[in-house]
Scaffold this motif. Structure first.
Motif, mmCIF file in Angstrom:
data_model
loop_
_atom_site.group_PDB
_atom_site.id
_atom_site.type_symbol
_atom_site.label_atom_id
_atom_site.label_comp_id
_atom_site.label_asym_id
_atom_site.label_seq_id
_atom_site.Cartn_x
_atom_site.Cartn_y
_atom_site.Cartn_z
ATOM 1 N N LEU A 38 40.932 31.260 35.500
ATOM 2 C CA LEU A 38 40.010 30.380 34.777
ATOM 3 C C LEU A 38 40.788 29.375 33.923
ATOM 4 O O LEU A 38 40.366 28.226 33.787
ATOM 5 N N ALA A 43 38.532 26.029 33.261
ATOM 6 C CA ALA A 43 37.280 26.589 32.735
ATOM 7 C C ALA A 43 37.499 27.254 31.380
ATOM 8 O O ALA A 43 36.591 27.292 30.547
ATOM 9 N N TYR A 63 34.378 32.864 28.746
ATOM 10 C CA TYR A 63 33.770 33.744 29.752
ATOM 11 C C TYR A 63 34.398 35.128 29.682
ATOM 12 O O TYR A 63 33.715 36.122 29.449
#
Length: 188
Positions: A38, A43, A63
């Motif tokens: 990620l 992200a 996340y």
């Protein structure tokens, strides 16, 4: 806090001999393992904090390091581990995965969201112990020492008299590796 996470995994290994050490070591770092792709995709991100060394980054892991994201990863890992090492092994692995979030809560600055993607915009969590390096290092050292001692005691208890030399070596190597991880954490 890598060393502290590993120390906790070694301590859990002492209490769950049916779960391989590699699985507990991976479990304790699973949030960071999932974080890497990620991070590479953009992200999730890292932001250096000027003048800070030990723990000197704001980690925008919205996340993997959100409370709900960590719980979901822990449940999935625990479920998979339960298939391999029965219920107790699954509970141990799931707990070790989630322990990463709990330990990070203590040391991170306020950069950990409740929900993935910081849905709802709730305040970010983190007690910021990394901003007090001496206290943070003491906490991590205690986890390393606890893990090393419990692991050593468990391998000594499990070893037959004829294999005590190997048990001493295994316990000593674990202690050395945990210590090296701690030194790496503190000094980069």
């Amino acid at each position: 806090m890598f060393a502290g996470h590993f120390g906790l995994a070694a301590a859990v290994k002492a209490k769950t001999p049916n779960v391989p050490l590699w699985a507990l070591m991976l479990s304790t770092q699973l949030l960071d393992v999932v974080f890497v792709p990620l991070l590479l995709s953009g992200a999730e991100t890292l932001e250096s904090v000027a003048g800070e060394g030990y723990g000197g980054s704001l980690i925008h892991a919205d996340y993997t390091h959100s409370l709900i994201g960590a719980l979901l990863l822990a449940i999935l890992a625990g479920w998979g581990a339960g298939k391999l090492w029965r219920r107790r092994g699954g509970v141990a692995v799931g707990s070790v995965v989630f322990s990463h979030w709990l330990l990070d809560l203590l040391v991170h600055r306020a950069d950990m969201p409740l929900f993935p993607g910081n849905a709802g915009g709730f305040p970010l969590l983190g007690f910021g112990l990394w901003q007090v390096p001496t206290l943070s290092i003491l906490l991590e050292s205690a986890l390393v020492l606890l893990g090393a001692v419990l692991y050593y005691r468990s391998v000594m208890a499990a070893a037959e008299r004829s294999h005590r030399g190997w048990a001493v070596a295994a316990g000593g190597i674990m202690g050395l590796l945990l210590t090296l991880a701690l030194v790496t954490d503190v000094y980069g």
